[in-house]
Design an enzyme around this catalytic site. Structure first.
Site, PDB file in Angstrom:
ATOM      1  N   GLU A  36       0.628  -1.564   7.006  1.00  0.00           N
ATOM      2  CA  GLU A  36      -0.799  -1.583   6.664  1.00  0.00           C
ATOM      3  C   GLU A  36      -1.003  -2.341   5.359  1.00  0.00           C
ATOM      4  OE1 GLU A  36      -1.746   2.578   6.423  1.00  0.00           O
ATOM      5  OE2 GLU A  36      -0.256   2.960   4.883  1.00  0.00           O
TER       6      GLU A  36
ATOM      7  N   ASP B  45      -5.581   2.519  -3.849  1.00  0.00           N
ATOM      8  CA  ASP B  45      -5.735   1.299  -3.038  1.00  0.00           C
ATOM      9  C   ASP B  45      -6.307   0.135  -3.842  1.00  0.00           C
ATOM     10  OD1 ASP B  45      -4.967   2.970  -0.885  1.00  0.00           O
ATOM     11  OD2 ASP B  45      -7.041   3.506  -0.509  1.00  0.00           O
TER      12      ASP B  45
END
Length: 501
Positions: free
Chosen positions: A200, A21
């Site tokens: 997302e 991430d």
């Protein structure tokens, strides 16, 4: 707008191992990057680079127990998907504590720290991001505008139907001075098509006068992708790219690519950091880099060069390097450095939702040789210390010096053992993919293999494999210590044997 991943330069990450991430920003000639850290402490590692290829860890955004307590945090929970941005001389980092109060922001004038105490923010969901809209792009590389008189915005994803993977991207205004959200909520996006799953990781940019929304889609697995949308106003409506996904699911030597964040170089071209997975390895989600070109205003992802990351490690613990972590927030320091690494034996143990006397660092390549020299004399039958390969509390291998000798375990299950004379011992493991061969030696003796374990159970979900040093008194008070004089990681093909500086 598809990208071929057959080019071998895309096969190696720029931050290997447990670095999922990623988010990046640039200030002048300096790039700063953060990644998720889940249940591991210190939380939210911060890296610095001048070329986007060679990164050095300079600290962590959450490095003090007073900032955040990860006590009781389960495996693959905790700190999800941070975003780092720079505005008016201040770094703002937003993140989500899963199974906790939710979103928060911390700030710093120096990305190496110290970072502020968290300010908790309203709103549901995960994968938060910030966008500073100061008008035209100011050219500092983050697509955020100059921040002189504009507004700032907070975006995040939230679940509408978990079973169907339906989510939406929402936004509210962010007040940087007060570090809080205000005003009405705006729903920006719910996916590139009606059946889209897991929209997302939203990031907003202002490029050539238009607002670009970049999101991930498909879930962080083999269907992971990147989609793009544009709008004339920051609140929308957003129109998807005709070629979505702009980065389709990868089928080459790197898979699961997505969760991208853009940055502009001082020379005006663009790059993206993103996560990816090397299939068949236990390394989980790593940070990769892609060159961005533009087609009719939409981003096109391409492979770029990388550095050779197979650098051997020798750590004699003069200090504790930044890459060492503990499981959850330690209530107090249980280690000292300077004369090797000394771990205090404590009642806590791996397999419990606690913070055991464990220090670990990410495994960075599928094949490596790991070794250490341990000085430890158990003072009681329950005292033990040694080397560990850790995925999480529930999934790990332990190679320990015990009162009876050496013991190799999978959790509480004994896989192999051998008697060993009192005194220092070298412990090692040769890792080849999921094959782990554990070996031992006297300090000046030859290595002898104990057992080989096919550890296919060490398959990551959100986190990945850590290589650690561990000591426990298994539920009983103890004043004993275990001293590790050094810790080495080498790679196949190098001349020096494991355990040699």
């Amino acid at each position: 707008m598809t990208t071929s991943f057959d080019d071998p330069v895309f096969r190696e990450p720029v931050l290997p191992g447990f670095r999922p991430d990623p988010s990046v920003c640039r200030v002048g000639a300096d790039y700063y990057l953060v990644t998720s850290s889940f249940e591991w402490f210190p939380g939210l590692p911060v890296f610095h680079s001048r070329d986007l290829l060679n990164w050095r860890r300079i600290g962590s955004a959450l490095d003090r127990p007073s900032q955040l307590d990860l006590g009781g945090c389960g495996p693959s929970r905790g700190l999800f998907a941070p975003t780092i941005r720079h505005h008016d001389g201040v770094f703002h980092l937003v993140c989500t504590l899963m199974d906790g109060p939710g979103h928060f922001v911390v700030t710093a004038t120096d990305p190496a720290g110290p970072w502020s105490q968290p300010n908790w923010l309203d709103g549901e969901g995960f994968d938060p991001s910030l966008f500073f809209d100061g008008g035209p792009d100011d050219g500092d590389g983050d697509g955020q505008g100059d921040g002189s008189d504009g507004r700032a915005w907070f975006t995040a994803a939230r679940v509408l139907d978990e079973a169907a993977g339906r989510t939406e991207i929402w936004m509210r205004e962010y007040l940087p001075q007060e570090r809080r959200l205000t005003g009405p909520e705006h729903v920006l996006w719910s996916g590139s098509h009606p059946g889209a799953r897991w929209s997302e990781a939203p990031h907003l940019y202002k490029i050539d006068g238009s607002y670009l929304l970049l999101t991930a889609e498909g879930g962080t697995d083999v269907d992971h992708s990147v989609v793009a949308a544009r709008a004339d106003r920051v609140t929308g409506p957003y129109e998807g790219a005709p070629g979505n996904p702009v980065l389709p699911p990868a089928k080459g030597p790197v898979t699961c690519t997505g969760h991208a964040d853009l940055v502009q170089t001082p020379y005006g071209d663009w790059r993206a950091v993103l996560l990816g997975v090397r299939p068949g390895s236990a390394l989980g989600r790593e940070t990769l880099l892609s060159r961005i070109t533009w087609a009719e205003g939409w981003p096109v992802f391409s492979p770029v060069d990388h550095t050779d990351l197979r650098r051997p490690l020798h750590d004699d613990f003069a200090t504790l390097a930044a890459d060492w972590s503990t499981l959850r927030t330690p209530p107090a320091r249980f280690w000292t450095t300077g004369d090797g690494l000394r771990l205090q034996l404590r009642p806590e143990r791996l397999g419990e939702r606690t913070t055991p006397s464990l220090l670990a660092r990410p495994q960075e390549q599928p094949d490596c040789d790991v070794s250490t020299e341990l000085h430890f004399a158990p003072a009681a039958p329950d005292e033990e210390a040694g080397l560990t390969v850790v995925l999480d509390d529930d999934t790990h291998l332990l190679f320990l010096r015990t009162a009876e000798g050496l013991s190799l375990r999978r959790g509480a299950e004994v896989l192999a053992g051998i008697s060993f004379a009192p005194g220092p011992v070298r412990l090692g493991v040769r890792i080849r993919g999921f094959s782990h061969t554990f070996a031992h030696a006297a300090p000046n003796g030859l290595w002898e293999d104990l057992a080989t374990i096919e550890a296919t159970f060490l398959r990551p979900l959100f986190t990945s494999i850590q290589l650690g040093l561990y000591a426990t008194s298994n539920g009983r008070p103890s004043t004993s210590q275990a001293r590790f004089t050094w810790f080495d990681i080498t790679y196949p093909g190098r001349q020096e044997p494991p355990g040699r500086p």
